[in-house]
Design an enzyme around this catalytic site. Structure first.
Site, PDB file in Angstrom:
ATOM      1  N   PRO A   2       0.766  -1.259  -0.031  1.00  0.00           N
ATOM      2  CG  PRO A   2       0.354  -0.719   1.946  1.00  0.00           C
ATOM      3  CD  PRO A   2       1.489  -1.394   1.234  1.00  0.00           C
ATOM      4  CD  GLU A   3       4.472   3.216  -3.317  1.00  0.00           C
ATOM      5  OE1 GLU A   3       4.362   4.562  -3.486  1.00  0.00           O
ATOM      6  OE2 GLU A   3       5.135   2.142  -3.280  1.00  0.00           O
TER       7      GLU A   3
END
Length: 260
Positions: A2-3
DNA sequence: CTTAATGTTCCCCA
DNA sequence: TTGGGGAACATTAA
């Protein structure tokens, strides 16, 4: 997994499902994901009503009728609505309608009470003005790649999007922030916003197993120009993409388009 | 068997 | 105080 774009996608898929729901009960089983008193966290959550879900940097902030639950997905965390619990399920939220699971094989993610850590983040990359961005860059003298990964400098950019933004702006990952020309700083600001916006439109990048709250994969990995393309021809000039290590992270760039 | 992986924190040294 | 480098955390896949 996740970014910023992936977290934003999770938040958008989760918000309509969670808002207004009541948490009947919650349980946790990992001393890494939920450090401290896990029973206390569970009892604090029981009976709470979810008022909204939002993103700050890479944090998912779930506003309750009293207090906030913060979730950071780390490297492999997933929030899954109505999924099947498995070997890596470390959190279970039983709702009045449905069940929300927190899965995380590497357990680098965190589920915690309060938004304390999210308060120490730098500005949101999609909200910061060009002026403010350039001014913050000038005040530092670190390598650009390192600076973009620093969540206190800018919140939400991670390894994939740092490489993609530097590629789009034509800036070498080892270039120093203090010595960046105004034109190049502005180009970087634009590149970051363009890349993150495009990635959100494509529902994030699924490079290994990232999925949103409903198990849907993203599509932006097909549009990566630098990340994960070592040895492949640069989409602009054909020169093989090079991979080096910066700040202990694999860093991909075109040696011809991104001069120091 | 070794290495690298979408992340963060902590410690040491300059 | 700032910045670089390395280790650590736990697991999987190549």
């Amino acid at each position: 997994m996740p970014e910023l774009p992936e977290v934003e996608t999770v938040v958008r898929s989760l918000a309509p499902l969670l808002t207004g729901r009541r948490i009947s009960s919650a349980s946790f089983n990992s001393r890494f994901v939920t450090p401290g008193d896990r029973g206390k966290l569970a009892s604090r959550l029981a009976g709470r009503t979810i008022q909204g879900v939002r993103r700050r940097g890479k944090f998912i902030l779930i506003a309750l009728d009293s207090g906030t639950l913060a979730v950071h997905l780390g490297m492999t965390g997933k929030l899954l609505m109505d999924g099947t619990p498995g070997a890596h399920t470390h959190g279970i939220f039983v709702l009045d309608e449905g069940v929300l699971l927190y899965d995380d094989s590497r357990q680098f993610g965190r589920v915690e009470w309060g938004a304390k850590r999210a308060e120490r983040l730098g500005p949101e990359p999609l909200e910061i003005s060009v002026e403010e961005f350039c001014s913050r860059l000038r005040r530092r003298k670190a390598r650009l790649k390192t600076l973009l990964l620093n969540q206190a400098f800018l919140a939400g950019v991670g390894n994939i999007y740092a490489d993609e933004a530097l590629f789009a702006a034509g800036i070498h990952p080892l270039a120093l922030s203090s010595r960046l020309s105004r034109a190049r700083a502005e180009a970087l600001h634009r590149a970051i916003q363009d890349i993150l916006s495009a990635a959100i439109e494509h529902r994030g990048s699924s490079i290994s197993d990232y999925v949103d709250a409903q198990g849907e994969r993203g599509g932006f990995q097909l549009l990566h120009c630098a990340y994960g393309r070592e040895g492949e021809p640069c989409v602009k000039c054909g020169t093989p993409i090079r991979k080096i290590v910066v700040a202990q992270r694999g860093t991909h760039f075109c040696p011809r388009c991104q001069k120091r």
